[in-house]
Design an enzyme around this catalytic site. Structure first.
Site, PDB file in Angstrom:
ATOM      1  N   GLU A   1      -1.425  -9.372   3.307  1.00 26.89           N
ATOM      2  CA  GLU A   1      -1.215 -10.000   4.667  1.00 26.89           C
ATOM      3  C   GLU A   1      -2.530 -10.373   5.280  1.00 26.89           C
ATOM      4  OE1 GLU A   1      -0.781  -6.673   3.929  1.00 26.89           O
ATOM      5  OE2 GLU A   1      -1.501  -5.340   5.681  1.00 26.89           O
TER       6      GLU A   1
ATOM      7  N   CYS B   1       1.018  -1.239  -0.039  1.00 29.29           N
ATOM      8  CA  CYS B   1       0.081  -0.045  -0.011  1.00 29.29           C
ATOM      9  C   CYS B   1       1.055   1.214   0.008  1.00 29.29           C
ATOM     10  CB  CYS B   1      -1.123  -0.113   1.233  1.00 29.29           C
ATOM     11  SG  CYS B   1      -2.433   0.822   0.665  1.00 29.29           S
TER      12      CYS B   1
ATOM     13  N   HIS C   1      -3.523  -5.186   0.581  1.00 27.59           N
ATOM     14  CA  HIS C   1      -2.924  -5.886   1.829  1.00 27.59           C
ATOM     15  C   HIS C   1      -2.884  -7.506   1.740  1.00 27.59           C
ATOM     16  CE1 HIS C   1      -2.459  -2.100   3.977  1.00 27.59           C
ATOM     17  NE2 HIS C   1      -3.435  -1.690   3.244  1.00 27.59           N
TER      18      HIS C   1
HETATM   19  N1  GLN Z   1      -2.211   6.383   2.871  1.00 29.89           N
HETATM   20  C1  GLN Z   1      -2.454   5.842   1.704  1.00 29.89           C
HETATM   21  C2  GLN Z   1      -3.817   6.069   0.973  1.00 29.89           C
HETATM   22  O1  GLN Z   1      -4.517   6.366   1.660  1.00 29.89           O
HETATM   23  C3  GLN Z   1      -2.035   4.251   1.941  1.00 29.89           C
HETATM   24  C4  GLN Z   1      -3.080   3.927   2.693  1.00 29.89           C
HETATM   25  C5  GLN Z   1      -2.483   2.367   3.248  1.00 29.89           C
HETATM   26  O2  GLN Z   1      -1.085   2.037   3.455  1.00 29.89           O
HETATM   27  N2  GLN Z   1      -3.188   1.560   3.720  1.00 29.89           N
HETATM   28  O3  GLN Z   1      -3.796   5.558  -0.254  1.00 29.89           O
END
Ligand code: GLN
EC number: 6.3.4.2
Length: 548
Positions: A522, A380, A520
């Site tokens: 994970e 992310c 994600h």
């Molecule tokens: N802050 C970033 C976004 O909103 C990444 C979010 C995250 O890593 N879950 O896109």
């Protein structure tokens, strides 16, 4: 109709109720039953999505896009049952639903009260999907006696009373403190906790007692007598070296048997524990160790990256190595050289995160991994920062950055927004629209989305598939208009949404292992089914450490 097991806690918090619930779910599965686990949280936030990871730990996201408590992660890791938005509820959500109905006029003429309106709302929540499984395990957050938990306790009391006899049981988790001066394990706090529970009409059927020491027969008998529980339903929960030992340990102590006895299920089907024996064997008999640096912001609280730590452990299990995680605060090298902090790791992982603090350090971590050939997994924000690094250092866009850190664009903006705020996208053939100024709660791109993987890419190779589904939780995206520029300098877009609009995976071809993912992974890893990205990332770390 499912049988219900209500899991409550007493004496102190953080006793591992979530883990006990998850382990019990796994044991019931091992005996051939189907289960679903559910969490009821007394706090007033509508969901944990807006809570700081420092405060509440990680936010666990379900396929259907709910932001939930991290205990749902334990549930999934132990049972493999994908959690749904209807498996997590808070007082905030219950009240907001009651108040919405009140405004709509659903209760016209009535005075709205905790009993019955709030408790009815909780009971409705408990019954969703009850026809689908043999057992529904419902964990109540907090400890008995908390003011805000009362409506939940009252609701489960009513719920059990309204079902046919023998359909609901109560399991209560407490602590037996060890008093060194007298050399004794003390049962009094547990007695008080059960007394509190009984004063609100709930009598526990099974008592699970956390203890550092072996519980002597005498104390067990005392607990049974004073807490009105059968002696073989007093279950010891000792400290474990690994959480993945929990199903076997609880089975040894007789938890699943006590639960089935409480329901009067005779004869109890024999358990098949092969899955957990294999898991324990892999955890306890590694053939080496790899060191992985997690470079993030919320490094003081491990719970903030709970699922990542677990997924790495699973990756280690797949490769029969122990994964030693070092937490590195990226803020330390927002300015200055990152190398002294990062040398010596077999692999580097940059996890998700929010806000600008620490991001220059993350960009340097991506650069370090890229230039030194160290395996890198960016998740992310960790992917977004790897893209910014490539834009700045390879594609000559010196002021590349993310709109998250500066909402301005065009003249006067601090960054060229390679990562931009997504305003419109498609989910399940429906258009979703968002504005920068929208409410913060529940408005990100959330839940499972499909990605198509490019033939011949490392991603397709690792997954062994061309079409994957992974969970998302972010507001910003890599801007597709820079794709060509970035691919020209070697950063390939190897996973893209089916409509071709959203980059999901980036990777370098001429690097031993460098993958950034917008989602994600994970969240879907399990000890008995390690996620392919984590399994292969740890394999690459092992290779880098020259263990192979
Ligand atoms: N802050 C970033 C976004 O909103 C990444 C979010 C995250 O890593 N879950 O896109």
């Amino acid at each position: 109709m499912a049988r219900y097991i209500f899991i409550t806690g007493g004496v102190v918090s953080s006793l591992g109720k979530g883990l006990a619930s998850a382990a019990l779910g796994a044991l019931l599965q091992a005996r051939g039953f189907s289960v679903r686990l559910r969490k009821l949280d007394p706090y007033l936030n509508v969901d944990p999505g807006t809570m700081s990871p420092f405060e509440h730990g990680e936010v666990f996201v379900t396929d259907d896009g709910a932001e939930t408590d991290l205990d749902l992660g334990h549930y999934e890791r132990f049972t493999g049952v994908a959690a749904r938005s209807t498996d997590s509820v808070s007082s905030g959500r219950i009240y907001s639903s009651v108040l919405e109905k009140e405004r709509r006029g659903d209760y016209l003429g009535k005075t709205i009260q905790v009993i019955p309106h709030v408790t009815n709302e909780i009971k409705d929540f408990l019954t969703v999907g009850a026809d689908e499984v043999d057992f529904m395990l419902c964990e109540i957050g907090g400890t008995v006696g908390d003011i805000e938990g009362l409506p939940f306790f009252e609701a489960i009391r009513q719920f059990a009373q309204e079902r046919p006899r023998g359909q609901c049981i109560f399991m209560h988790l407490t602590l037996l403190p060890w008093i060194a001066a007298s050399g004794e394990l003390k049962t009094k706090p547990t007695q008080h906790s059960v007394k509190e529970l009984r004063s609100i009409g709930i009598a526990p059927d099974v008592l699970v007692c956390r203890s550092e020491r072996t519980i002597p027969e005498k104390e067990r008998a005392k607990l049974a007598l004073f807490c009105n529980v059968r002696p073989d339903s007093v279950i010891a929960a000792y400290d474990l070296k690994s959480i993945y030992e929990a199903p076997l340990a609880y089975h040894r102590e007789g938890l699943d048997q006590a639960v089935l006895d409480a329901f009067g299920i005779h004869p109890a089907p024999k358990p098949n524990l092969a899955r957990w024996e294999d898991v324990a064997d892999r955890v306890f008999n590694p053939e080496g160790e790899v060191r992985i640096g997690i470079v993030g912001k919320y490094t003081q609280l491990e719970d903030a990256y709970k699922s990542i730590a677990e997924a790495l452990t699973h990756g280690g299990m797949a490769n029969r190595v122990k994964v030693k995680i070092d937490w590195v605060d990226s803020e330390q090298f927002d300015e200055g050289d990152a190398a002294p902090y990062l040398e010596g790791f077999d692999a580097i992982l940059v996890p998700g995160g929010f806000g600008e603090r620490g991001t220059e350090g993350k960009i340097k971590a991506a650069e370090f991994a890229r230039t030194r050939g160290v395996p890198y997994l960016g998740i992310c924000l960790g992917m977004q920062m790897a893209v910014v690094e490539a834009a700045r250092n390879l594609a000559g866009m010196e002021s590349a950055g993310s709109q998250e850190f500066d909402h301005e664009s065009g003249e006067g903006a601090r960054f060229v927004p390679v990562i931009y705020h997504l305003k419109e996208w498609i989910k399940d053939n429906e258009k979703i629209a968002r504005d920068v100024l929208d409410d913060k709660g529940g408005t990100m791109r959330l839940g499972a989305y499909t990605a198509l993987l490019k033939d011949g890419s490392k991603a397709a190779d690792v997954y062994g598939a061309h079409r994957i589904e992974e969970r998302h939780r972010h507001r910003y995206e890599v801007d597709m208009k820079y794709r060509e520029k970035l691919e020209d300098v070697g950063l390939h877009f190897s996973g893209i949404s089916p409509d071709g609009q959203l980059p999901e995976i980036v990777e370098y071809k001429d690097h031993p292992w460098f993958i950034g993912v917008q989602f994600h992974p994970e969240l879907k890893s399990k000890p008995f089914a390690p996620h392919p990205l984590f399994a292969d990332f740890v394999r690459a770390a092992k290779e880098n450490s020259r263990l192979v």
